[in-house]
Design an enzyme around this catalytic site. Structure first.
Site, PDB file in Angstrom:
ATOM      1  N   ASP A  42    -132.030  60.472 -58.457  1.00 39.84           N
ATOM      2  CA  ASP A  42    -131.184  59.099 -58.520  1.00 39.84           C
ATOM      3  C   ASP A  42    -131.589  58.300 -59.737  1.00 39.84           C
ATOM      4  O   ASP A  42    -130.741  57.703 -60.131  1.00 39.84           O
ATOM      5  CB  ASP A  42    -131.728  58.364 -57.271  1.00 39.84           C
ATOM      6  CG  ASP A  42    -131.340  59.078 -55.894  1.00 39.84           C
ATOM      7  OD1 ASP A  42    -130.581  59.965 -56.031  1.00 39.84           O
ATOM      8  OD2 ASP A  42    -131.835  58.962 -54.713  1.00 39.84           O
TER       9      ASP A  42
ATOM     10  N   SER B 284    -136.592  63.612 -56.680  1.00 45.02           N
ATOM     11  CA  SER B 284    -137.406  63.591 -55.364  1.00 45.02           C
ATOM     12  C   SER B 284    -136.886  63.287 -54.095  1.00 45.02           C
ATOM     13  O   SER B 284    -137.383  63.833 -52.995  1.00 45.02           O
ATOM     14  CB  SER B 284    -138.777  62.567 -55.715  1.00 45.02           C
ATOM     15  OG  SER B 284    -139.321  62.932 -56.886  1.00 45.02           O
TER      16      SER B 284
ATOM     17  N   ASP C 229    -132.599  50.412 -56.742  1.00 42.84           N
ATOM     18  CA  ASP C 229    -132.508  51.867 -57.135  1.00 42.84           C
ATOM     19  C   ASP C 229    -133.697  52.409 -57.671  1.00 42.84           C
ATOM     20  O   ASP C 229    -133.733  53.489 -58.586  1.00 42.84           O
ATOM     21  CB  ASP C 229    -131.177  52.285 -57.812  1.00 42.84           C
ATOM     22  CG  ASP C 229    -129.792  51.734 -57.010  1.00 42.84           C
ATOM     23  OD1 ASP C 229    -129.817  51.358 -55.888  1.00 42.84           O
ATOM     24  OD2 ASP C 229    -128.769  51.810 -57.711  1.00 42.84           O
TER      25      ASP C 229
ATOM     26  N   ARG D  15    -149.155  55.946 -60.087  1.00 41.95           N
ATOM     27  CA  ARG D  15    -148.182  56.786 -60.505  1.00 41.95           C
ATOM     28  C   ARG D  15    -149.257  58.211 -60.652  1.00 41.95           C
ATOM     29  O   ARG D  15    -148.652  59.053 -60.452  1.00 41.95           O
ATOM     30  CB  ARG D  15    -147.632  56.545 -62.036  1.00 41.95           C
ATOM     31  CG  ARG D  15    -146.808  55.336 -61.903  1.00 41.95           C
ATOM     32  CD  ARG D  15    -145.624  55.224 -63.063  1.00 41.95           C
ATOM     33  NE  ARG D  15    -144.635  56.430 -63.173  1.00 41.95           N
ATOM     34  CZ  ARG D  15    -143.436  56.659 -62.596  1.00 41.95           C
ATOM     35  NH1 ARG D  15    -143.141  55.326 -61.919  1.00 41.95           N
ATOM     36  NH2 ARG D  15    -142.906  57.677 -62.969  1.00 41.95           N
TER      37      ARG D  15
END
Length: 572
Positions: free
Chosen positions: A223, A266, A532, A330
């Site tokens: 995305d 993902s 997003d 992360r």
């Protein structure tokens, strides 16, 4: 269905049986020539697996002596002659030829077409017909190719961007092994760019790409990669047409090039909402047949300054906090989302602010109806037409809401919120099969604004669990949802830029202490917006919906196939 005149009709050999094969401008059909009642070797084959009813001659009844098959011309991928003597197709795949076919029917051609499998998957299947004469074989190949050439919606030249780092870092392998062979089969030429850094695709589309050379752009990634493509393509279109993106009131110019998505990320939320599954082969076949699905895009501004575009979710509060915390972890990989989600749920922060929105009135559909956005959605077509005609907005006061007021058609709500979400699509994914707003539509010119007020942890957990169930997730006293065209949000403690600067300076001094010692019970005055999957730099924003601003190589989620309950068919 209006009867189409035949272009060709012949008796051809297929699997040692004679079939009556017929072609018109819409369908390629083949029916076994009835000789005697017998079971056809290989079982029953159903290339038609779509959500609407086909003519009876395309289906098999138990009393018939032969079987009927058919495929839409629009879903034929390619046709090619077969070298029977060598036993190979021109694509290099070996195929054993029956002795009877080789001797009596020495000429053959193969048709590749779309076959629907389970759970919205598409596959490429082949059927090979054998002819008595070479001229007849060439006539069939030439006629089918002419019909495919007449399909002007199909792309011939594509610009492809591959993200080698997204998801499980399988983008290049997925494209080379699963997608490129299909594009070659369909005679689609491609120019492939492997991105080297973040926003590589966005910047290339904005400035360097020669878009006139292509019929569409394709991204291989998740995305985030799709968001890059949208920003680059929309920004380029507005610049070329002299549109000021910094003006919230400006009407943006729709993009002419379609965007294709080969899922390699993902979550792949966009694929789930527009195709129904995150399968690279399925997405590639939608691109090849030239599908087109319009899609709304939200523009996000702060103080007349453009920030970002959003196509799926804008989330403040819970989803913003989850993203902000996960960005600091992360190193944990995909597990960071689960960890940050659990941590954010336990902290249970709420935020005060003012939400103003312009309700979408005189439209079909509501956020709580049972109508899902599907292929050929009537609600998207109807509401999109209203939007294009600039229908006037009408808003009436709701006397049952004490903490709201109306100003010039805008509704104003003040309160304490655990989450403020704006869903421009269902936002469905494997973990949330129905999504945040199951009845949200892709191209109706609206977004569903979901307000989750302050409540207990137990009630908020009930709300989150509703995303994975079949119950009405908005049927709670602390949750309300509105279908809107525009909305604004202003945090209580962020009324000006100067206050924002002061707050950020204070945050630098004490944020580390609060993170290291959560027992201090400090409740932050503001959250972050999750746009997003990207964090916005400002909490006070204004959002507007731009109806059908982009188009995808998709057709929306098809209804469940009428043959879904039949045994798994075997290919002819």
């Amino acid at each position: 269905m209006e009867k189409q005149p035949r272009l060709l009709a012949s008796q051809l050999l297929l699997k040692n049986s004679l079939f009556e094969v017929s072609l018109n401008r819409v369908l390629l059909t083949w029916k076994e020539v009835a000789t005697k009642k017998k079971r056809v070797s290989g079982g029953m084959h159903h290339p038609f697996k779509v959500g609407f009813c086909f003519p009876k001659f395309l289906r098999r009844d138990k009393g018939e002596s032969g079987t009927s098959h058919g495929v839409s011309v629009s879903e034929i991928l390619a046709v090619r002659e077969l070298d029977v003597d060598s036993g190979t197709k021109d694509d290099g795949r070996w195929q054993k030829m029956p002795q009877k076919s080789t001797e009596a029917y020495p000429y053959a051609f193969t048709v590749s077409y779309v076959e629907r499998a389970w759970q919205h998957r598409w596959r490429c299947s082949d059927v090979t017909f054998h002819c008595l004469e070479g001229a007849l074989c060439q006539q069939w190949v030439q006629t089918i190719r002419e019909q495919l050439t007449a399909l002007t919606s199909r792309p011939k030249h594509l610009l492809v961007y591959i993200n080698p780092y997204g998801g499980k870092q399988q983008g290049e392998r997925i494209y080379e092994q699963k997608v490129a062979p299909l594009f070659t089969l369909a005679s689609i030429s491609t120019h492939v760019i492997v991105t080297e850094h973040a926003n590589h695709a966005r910047d290339h589309l904005r400035t360097e790409a020669e878009l006139k050379k292509y019929d569409g752009v394709v991204c291989v990634g998740g995305d985030g990669m799709f968001s890059e493509m949208v920003h680059g393509l929309v920004s380029r279109t507005q610049r070329d047409n002299g549109v000021d993106q910094n003006s919230p009131e400006e009407k943006l110019v729709p993009c002419t090039l379609r965007i294709g998505i080969i899922p390699a990320g993902s979550t792949d939320c966009i694929c789930y909402a527009t195709v129904g599954i995150n399968d690279p082969v399925t997405s590639a076949l939608h691109i090849i047949v030239g599908d087109a699905q319009a899609m709304d895009v939200c523009s996000v501004h702060h103080n007349n300054t453009f920030l970002r575009y959003s196509v799926s979710l804008l989330g403040y509060g819970f989803y913003g906090d989850v993203l902000a915390d996960s960005e600091r972890k992360r190193w944990m990989g995909p597990a960071r989302y689960d960890f940050s989600g659990f941590k954010t749920f336990l902290t249970h922060h709420y935020y005060e602010g003012t939400v103003s929105f312009l309700p979408a009135t005189d439209i079909l559909g509501t956020p709580r109806d049972k109508t899902r956005c599907r292929a050929g959605c009537f609600i998207c077509q109807h509401n999109g037409q209203l939007y294009s005609e600039d229908a006037p907005e009408i808003c009436e006061t709701d006397p049952d809401v004490p903490d709201s007021e109306y100003k010039g058609g805008w509704r104003v709500i003040r309160g304490k919120f655990l989450a403020i979400n704006a869903a421009s699509m269902s936002c469905a994914c494997p973990r949330s099969p129905k999504g945040l707003s199951p009845a949200a539509h892709l191209a109706d010119g609206t977004t569903d604004l979901i307000l989750v007020r302050k409540c207990s942890r137990f009630n908020f957990l009930r709300h989150l669990l509703r995303h994975t169930s079949k119950y009405d997730q908005f049927d709670m006293t602390f949750v309300e949802v509105h279908r809107v065209r525009r909305f604004r949000f202003t945090p209580r403690y962020c009324q000006s830029d100067s206050e924002l600067d002061l707050r950020e300076n204070g945050k630098k001094l004490f944020s580390q202490i609060c993170r290291d010692h959560p027992a201090c019970s400090c409740s932050p005055a503001y959250s972050s917006w999750n746009c997003d999957g990207e964090i916005l730099p400002h909490a006070a924003i204004e959002v507007g919906v731009h109806c059908q601003l982009i188009k995808l190589f998709a057709r929306g989620i098809e209804e469940q196939p009428v043959f879904e309950d039949l045994p798994n068919p075997c290919a002819v």
